[in-house]
Scaffold this motif. Sequence first.
Motif, PDB file in Angstrom:
ATOM      1  N   ARG A  35       0.832  -1.207   0.000  1.00 48.93           N
ATOM      2  CA  ARG A  35       0.000   0.000   0.000  1.00 48.93           C
ATOM      3  C   ARG A  35       0.869   1.259   0.000  1.00 48.93           C
TER       4      ARG A  35
ATOM      5  N   VAL B  35       2.280   2.061  -3.529  1.00 46.76           N
ATOM      6  CA  VAL B  35       1.339   2.745  -4.430  1.00 46.76           C
ATOM      7  C   VAL B  35       1.291   4.242  -4.122  1.00 46.76           C
ATOM      8  N   SER B  36       1.253   4.601  -2.833  1.00 45.11           N
ATOM      9  CA  SER B  36       1.203   6.021  -2.468  1.00 45.11           C
ATOM     10  C   SER B  36       2.518   6.732  -2.807  1.00 45.11           C
ATOM     11  N   ASP B  37       3.645   6.021  -2.669  1.00 47.49           N
ATOM     12  CA  ASP B  37       4.954   6.597  -3.026  1.00 47.49           C
ATOM     13  C   ASP B  37       5.015   6.894  -4.525  1.00 47.49           C
ATOM     14  N   MET B  38       4.513   5.967  -5.325  1.00 48.47           N
ATOM     15  CA  MET B  38       4.536   6.159  -6.779  1.00 48.47           C
ATOM     16  C   MET B  38       3.671   7.361  -7.170  1.00 48.47           C
ATOM     17  N   SER B  39       2.504   7.470  -6.556  1.00 44.75           N
ATOM     18  CA  SER B  39       1.621   8.603  -6.833  1.00 44.75           C
ATOM     19  C   SER B  39       2.283   9.926  -6.455  1.00 44.75           C
ATOM     20  N   PHE B  40       2.990   9.935  -5.333  1.00 52.63           N
ATOM     21  CA  PHE B  40       3.658  11.142  -4.839  1.00 52.63           C
ATOM     22  C   PHE B  40       4.739  11.598  -5.816  1.00 52.63           C
TER      23      PHE B  40
ATOM     24  N   LEU C 281       4.963  10.903  -9.026  1.00 52.59           N
ATOM     25  CA  LEU C 281       4.401  11.275 -10.324  1.00 52.59           C
ATOM     26  C   LEU C 281       3.719  12.635 -10.289  1.00 52.59           C
ATOM     27  N   LYS C 282       3.385  13.132  -9.102  1.00 43.31           N
ATOM     28  CA  LYS C 282       2.768  14.454  -8.992  1.00 43.31           C
ATOM     29  C   LYS C 282       3.791  15.586  -9.061  1.00 43.31           C
TER      30      LYS C 282
ATOM     31  N   ARG D  70       8.519  13.379 -12.138  1.00 42.77           N
ATOM     32  CA  ARG D  70       7.714  12.823 -13.232  1.00 42.77           C
ATOM     33  C   ARG D  70       8.475  12.911 -14.545  1.00 42.77           C
TER      34      ARG D  70
ATOM     35  N   VAL E 234      10.144   2.438  -7.056  1.00 41.86           N
ATOM     36  CA  VAL E 234       9.139   2.994  -7.975  1.00 41.86           C
ATOM     37  C   VAL E 234       9.710   3.086  -9.392  1.00 41.86           C
TER      38      VAL E 234
END
Length: 389
Positions: free
Chosen positions: A191, A194-199, A201-202, A207, A334
């Motif tokens: 879990r 997933v949050s690390d990858m989202s962070f 990419l923002k 990115r 990531v």
Amino acid sequence: MKMKPLQTLNLTQFLSAFADNMILFITLAIIKQNAFPDYYIGVVQASFLVAFVVLAPFVGAIADKHSKSRVLLVGNAIKSFGIIAMFLHVDPAVSYGIVGIGAAVYSPAKYGILPALTHSDHELLRANARMEGYTIMAILLGSVCGGILAKMSLSGSMIACLALYLLSLQLTLQMPKMQGDRTIRYGKAARTFVSDMSFLLKDRATRFSLVGTGSFWMTSSVVRLAIIAWVPAHLGIQSVDQISMLVAVTGVGIMIGALMTPKLVPARRYYNSFIFGILMIICILLFPLISNLYLTIGLLLLVGFSGGVFIVPMNAVLQDRGQGMIGSGKTIAVQNFLENAMMLAGVGLYTQISKDGLSPDLSITGIACILAGFVVYLIVQRERLKLSL
């Protein structure tokens, strides 16, 4: 004379990576000998990459929860089972897929153990650089030796590969056994991943780097497979050992490009690396137009060189910013996931169009166009990044 732990790790990594790169050309020889369709080399490569994508949310946690030296041992043991399966005539894609599982388990532990074996930031940086050097040498030499040995004797090449894994495994037993963090839970780690990858990419800079490095490795994986089919069609070379030598030329170019990067693209101007992405695209588009061995070698060197300069600045800024955002280890996890996912997509697309009978020329042109799309995105983002610095 007993080696120091860092020396042992470097030798372990060299032997394991050497064998990893031998296998692709051993597998190519098996495909040719058993009259598999040409596109099947793409299926084999994809089976290797699947493990990296599926296991990415967990392998970092495995490396942190257990003693990293023992994780390295387990990784090499799984790779050894893959070679044994190949020796027992198990389908090449299944055998190579088992090797991929071992490689996915092995990868985070080889970097994660470095901080424990060094005593300062400077020493850690040198240790990372040295490991990368050993890995590049292993890729080049392993590719060439895999082709040569497979031509001489398929069974002999597989035995040599197994011996390298077992020797690497034996060396890991000499490394210090450091306790891991037994409180780590794999579900929670997935879990968090997933949050690390989202962070990452923002953030514009990270990115930019993730898109750049991912598109490079996707292109490289497809070009590597396409060149294996392109060489016989354009140069009339059928021998696996000669094809492996030509493929290794790209690695030489990447190494030269990486060494030249500080002079060509300063770290603060990493967003200008897209220029070398454009150069790489132009070189790839020239392949369908040539049928000369020396021009081929020159183009392969230039593809590797431009690719090396393209990704090194983006790797540097990703590691620098990622360390402050989520930590260096999580950033690498990531990055590995996204790169391998894009490689898998590229190899899968190549395999499908090869299965449909399209020529290597069209495959090479197609991947160049896809890379061009990513480079256009980087150009669009460049101005925004310049303003944010």
